[in-house]
Each structure stands twice: as C-alpha cells, then as structure tokens.
Design an enzyme around this catalytic site. Sequence first.
Site, PDB file in Angstrom:
ATOM      1  CD  GLU A   1     -89.247 -20.557  53.432  1.00  0.00           C
ATOM      2  OE1 GLU A   1     -89.745 -20.037  54.455  1.00  0.00           O
ATOM      3  OE2 GLU A   1     -88.976 -21.765  53.351  1.00  0.00           O
TER       4      GLU A   1
ATOM      5  CB  ILE B   1     -93.709 -28.585  54.232  1.00  0.00           C
ATOM      6  CG1 ILE B   1     -94.502 -27.517  53.466  1.00  0.00           C
ATOM      7  CG2 ILE B   1     -93.390 -29.775  53.337  1.00  0.00           C
ATOM      8  CD1 ILE B   1     -93.712 -26.848  52.347  1.00  0.00           C
ATOM      9  NE  ARG B   2     -91.743 -35.654  55.739  1.00  0.00           N
ATOM     10  CZ  ARG B   2     -90.451 -35.978  55.668  1.00  0.00           C
ATOM     11  NH1 ARG B   2     -89.680 -35.430  54.754  1.00  0.00           N
ATOM     12  NH2 ARG B   2     -89.945 -36.821  56.519  1.00  0.00           N
TER      13      ARG B   2
ATOM     14  CB  CYS C   1     -89.193 -25.934  58.264  1.00  0.00           C
ATOM     15  SG  CYS C   1     -90.141 -27.443  58.234  1.00  0.00           S
TER      16      CYS C   1
ATOM     17  NE  ARG D   1     -85.834 -34.675  61.754  1.00  0.00           N
ATOM     18  CZ  ARG D   1     -85.186 -35.541  60.986  1.00  0.00           C
ATOM     19  NH1 ARG D   1     -84.434 -36.477  61.514  1.00  0.00           N
ATOM     20  NH2 ARG D   1     -85.301 -35.474  59.685  1.00  0.00           N
TER      21      ARG D   1
ATOM     22  N   GLY E   1     -86.109 -27.543  54.414  1.00  0.00           N
ATOM     23  CA  GLY E   1     -85.616 -28.533  53.460  1.00  0.00           C
ATOM     24  C   GLY E   1     -85.590 -29.855  54.210  1.00  0.00           C
ATOM     25  CD  GLU E   2     -85.477 -34.520  55.313  1.00  0.00           C
ATOM     26  OE1 GLU E   2     -86.587 -34.225  54.825  1.00  0.00           O
ATOM     27  OE2 GLU E   2     -85.354 -34.978  56.467  1.00  0.00           O
ATOM     28  CB  SER E   3     -82.813 -31.155  59.507  1.00  0.00           C
ATOM     29  OG  SER E   3     -83.487 -32.327  59.879  1.00  0.00           O
TER      30      SER E   3
ATOM     31  CG  HIS F   1     -91.563 -23.770  54.848  1.00  0.00           C
ATOM     32  ND1 HIS F   1     -90.308 -23.962  54.333  1.00  0.00           N
ATOM     33  CD2 HIS F   1     -91.916 -24.926  55.412  1.00  0.00           C
ATOM     34  CE1 HIS F   1     -89.913 -25.195  54.571  1.00  0.00           C
ATOM     35  NE2 HIS F   1     -90.869 -25.809  55.236  1.00  0.00           N
TER      36      HIS F   1
HETATM   37  N1  GLN Z   1     -89.112 -32.925  58.147  1.00  0.00           N
HETATM   38  C1  GLN Z   1     -87.964 -32.198  57.719  1.00  0.00           C
HETATM   39  C2  GLN Z   1     -86.721 -32.539  58.554  1.00  0.00           C
HETATM   40  O1  GLN Z   1     -86.785 -33.325  59.422  1.00  0.00           O
HETATM   41  C3  GLN Z   1     -88.216 -30.702  57.777  1.00  0.00           C
HETATM   42  C4  GLN Z   1     -89.221 -30.314  56.740  1.00  0.00           C
HETATM   43  C5  GLN Z   1     -89.104 -28.924  56.203  1.00  0.00           C
HETATM   44  O2  GLN Z   1     -88.097 -28.215  56.370  1.00  0.00           O
HETATM   45  N2  GLN Z   1     -90.102 -28.525  55.486  1.00  0.00           N
HETATM   46  O3  GLN Z   1     -85.689 -32.003  58.312  1.00  0.00           O
END
Ligand code: GLN
Length: 272
Positions: free
Chosen positions: A249, A158-159, A94, A124, A61-63, A247
């Site tokens: 999942e 993903i990123r 992630c 990151r 997700g987004e940390s 990921h």
């Molecule tokens: N770039 C996101 C972060 O810094 C991580 C991306 C992800 O969990 N798919 O949290």
Amino acid sequence: MIKITVGVLALQGAFHEHVVLLKKAAASLVSQQASSSHWEFLEVRTPQELERCDALVLPGGESTAISLVAARSNLLDPLRDFVKVHRKPTWGTCAGLILLAESANRTKKGGQELIGGLDVRVNRNHFGRQTESFQAPLELPFLSTSDESESPFPAVFIRAPVVEKILPHQNGVQEGEAQRDETVVAPSRQAESEAARKAMSTEVEVLASLPGRAARLAVNGNSIRADEETGDIVAVRQGNVFGTSFHPELTGDERIHSWWLRQVEDSMKRLQ
Ligand code: GLN
C-alpha cells in the site's frame, strides 16, 4: 451485479493508504471490465462495521498496538470469528500478517494477542534493527498470467516479519508452539460450515520469498548450496487468508490489491 464490501481495520497503522489503493484498484478493474461488482470500502473500528464486511485488510503498523486497541474495542473475538469461523477473505500486511499467524515469536506472553488463521510461525522484526527498512524488487509469480510475466514488485519492508516456519495444519491451538519461550499462539476456533471447514484444511502455500543468503553470496562469487536457497518467506496463502511481510500500500503499485480483489470476487461468486 454483486455488491462487495471490503473493510480495512483502522485502529492504527497504514490503513488509509490501503483504502486509497483498494479504491484505485477497484476502479481500474471496473473500467477494464475485469470486474462487474459494485465495490464499497469501509474503515473498520467497531464490531458493527466488521459485520458489514465481506472481506478485510489488516494493515501494517505495530501489531502489539493494533491487538491492544482491538481488545479494547471488543473486536478481537469478532475478528477471530470473521477469519476462522466464517472464513471470509482476509489479507494482512506486515503487522497484519503477524496478527493472522497462529504463532508469533519475540513476543512477551501477555504482550499481545493473535487472531490466527494461517498455520505459520512468524519471526517479528526479522531483519533486525540496523536494517529495519529497505526496498527490494520481488518476483511475484502469482501475479503473472500464463501468457504474460510481470515485472518485479517494489516491495517495501519496514521492521518486517517473515514466515520462519510452516506449521502442521491443526484444527485448534498450536500446542507445541505454546511451549516455546517468547512465543504467543492464537486461540482456536471451529469452522461453522462444511465449506468453511474445507477452507480451513487447506495447506499453506508459499507465494513469494526473498532470495536466500546463498544467492546473495553467489553474487560475490561464492558457491551455492541448494538447501540454503529457499530464502525468507514473505507471502503466503492458506484458504481464505493471505499474508505479506511487506507494504504494497506504500508503493502506489496496485497489482497486488487488484489481484486480491479478484480473489475476493471469485470467492463471493462461489458462495452465490
Ligand atoms: N515490527 C512490527 C510489529 O511487530 C511490524 C512492522 C510493520 O507493520 N511495518 O508489529
């Protein structure tokens, strides 16, 4: 029969997908008689729910968002205790891997807090903005048994972060890391028992890396320098803590979930 409760931190990100695949993996293990445990899965949003868990997944997700909501939900310290004091099995994917790192760069000081548990520094958004997302077939030797080798895993990035440095094991804050610009470190915690201390002194194992730059160049006919072959580290384990940059999942491929559940079951049996 032992009862094992596995939590998935459900504050933000791809938590639902983890719950679905964990349930599927556990059902297959039980039906193949590879597990005799009674499995329960739980979305975790409160310290009380975390307390019920024997093991935990931190989703992607987004940390920054996950750590912010965790702080507001009074979950950050209980999470640190879960991972670093009680040393319960924890897997981060992630953004979850970022939260489990002792050090994360490209992060404004005060921008986010870490849980820690893995003596690594993550970079990151390693793959940059243009190629934020991709899928790559990944060799995961840890999934193979001695008589059977596994087909590559369809890894979705993903990123994604990568582990850019394995840090010396430290029973406390990574002070050297704290001096670096745009780097945050996790606060220290002391393990509660001898067994937990042992789990904490385990070295970081690299479980998977993406083929290195040199290997990619070699495809185009260029020569390879062996020291550039290491590649990007995308899966690590240290004692009770497991982290993947990608990921699993999101693929429907339950092999890593099933492997991790077996690790959880083994560690529960050792405690009995
Ligand atoms: N770039 C996101 C972060 O810094 C991580 C991306 C992800 O969990 N798919 O949290």
